[in-house]
Design an enzyme around this catalytic site. Sequence first.
Site, PDB file in Angstrom:
ATOM      1  N   ALA A  65      -2.487 -12.415  -1.208  1.00  0.00           N
ATOM      2  CA  ALA A  65      -2.893 -13.685  -0.606  1.00  0.00           C
ATOM      3  C   ALA A  65      -4.348 -13.931  -0.987  1.00  0.00           C
ATOM      4  CB  ALA A  65      -2.731 -13.608   0.902  1.00  0.00           C
ATOM      5  N   GLY A 108       0.262  -9.591  -0.543  1.00  0.00           N
ATOM      6  CA  GLY A 108       1.227 -10.695  -0.463  1.00  0.00           C
ATOM      7  C   GLY A 108       2.025 -10.852  -1.750  1.00  0.00           C
ATOM      8  N   GLU A 111       4.713  -8.428  -1.412  1.00  0.00           N
ATOM      9  CA  GLU A 111       5.614  -8.950  -0.368  1.00  0.00           C
ATOM     10  C   GLU A 111       6.464 -10.109  -0.900  1.00  0.00           C
ATOM     11  OE1 GLU A 111       2.304  -9.430   2.334  1.00  0.00           O
ATOM     12  OE2 GLU A 111       3.219  -8.023   3.739  1.00  0.00           O
ATOM     13  N   GLU A 131      -3.968  -3.974   1.648  1.00  0.00           N
ATOM     14  CA  GLU A 131      -4.651  -4.695   2.741  1.00  0.00           C
ATOM     15  C   GLU A 131      -5.538  -3.777   3.573  1.00  0.00           C
ATOM     16  OE1 GLU A 131      -1.434  -4.919   1.971  1.00  0.00           O
ATOM     17  OE2 GLU A 131      -0.682  -6.966   2.163  1.00  0.00           O
TER      18      GLU A 131
END
Length: 257
Positions: A65, A108, A111, A131
């Site tokens: 992200a 992300g 993911e 993260e």
Amino acid sequence: MEFIKVNKQHEKFIALIELNRPKELNALNRELMLEIRDTLRELDEDDTVRVIILTGGQKVFAAGADIKQMATATAIDMLNIDQFSTWDQIKKTKKPIIAAVSGFALGGGCELAMTCDMIVASDTAKFGQPEIKIGTMPGAGGTQRLTRAVGKVMAMELVLTGRFISAEEALSAGLINKIVPAELLLDETLKLARLIAAQSPVAVKLAKEAVNNTFNSTLDEGLIFERKNFYLTFASEDQKEGMAAFVEKRVPVFKGK
Ligand code: DAK
């Protein structure tokens, strides 16, 4: 579309979505995620599309992200933005999605690949949930999907240390379907997509739903769900065509009906 490229008919029945923020290593900002969501919704409703490939190209899948966009957000900002509804919508896509991953698939990005149904990776792919190194933890399914894919001890290690794994390690852990040379990533992914696109779209949709249901049910519940979808395939013209073609020793022509 500003952050992704979409080719609805990359070839017959196969659509291609390409993340397109190369300078930022395809960091998934909110706008990009909304573009993916809207595109998947549209492709899901398009009868000319049977399989979707999601890729970042040969260099990088996605480095996570967009940290710059999230850096100063408060918990309430995050709550109000409600990005989860975007991710939830992606998960609801009924048609199969194959992630074609080369280079980094981190946070992300990892993911997003795991939200897809299959992952073809290049020999340069690196997967990770880093993260923890920026003081947070996976928030878009990383702790759940990674654990289901690779098992608890490896997921725990990756989530708690942020270590990246190579394509080889990802393959032996069960995270990905296969490894291909980076320059052949799209060609090899297309081969897999074609095999699926040649099947009954009705049966593919019902089978995808049944496999995914595994994660939300006990074995007995899952078997009941599977049975209902199995019966439902017998309501399709495709099932009649598929079995008739077998008996008549010819190639079936599926219509998605
Ligand atoms: N966000 C923003 N920019 C990024 C980025 C990222 N995740 N990753 C890379 N970039 C940018 C860099 O800042 C740099 O920009 P400039 O400095 O040139 O302006 C450019 O891309 C190139 O990156 P590097 O110079 O760092 O390239 P290197 O080859 O040296 O290193 C790297 C590559 C991938 C190892 C490194 O960039 C890196 O560590 N990136 C961050 C990886 C990371 O920590 N990823 C996890 C992010 S957190 C949620 C859904 C999902 C998430 C959260 C919430 N909801 C639904 C609510 C997910 C969170 C995450 O993914």
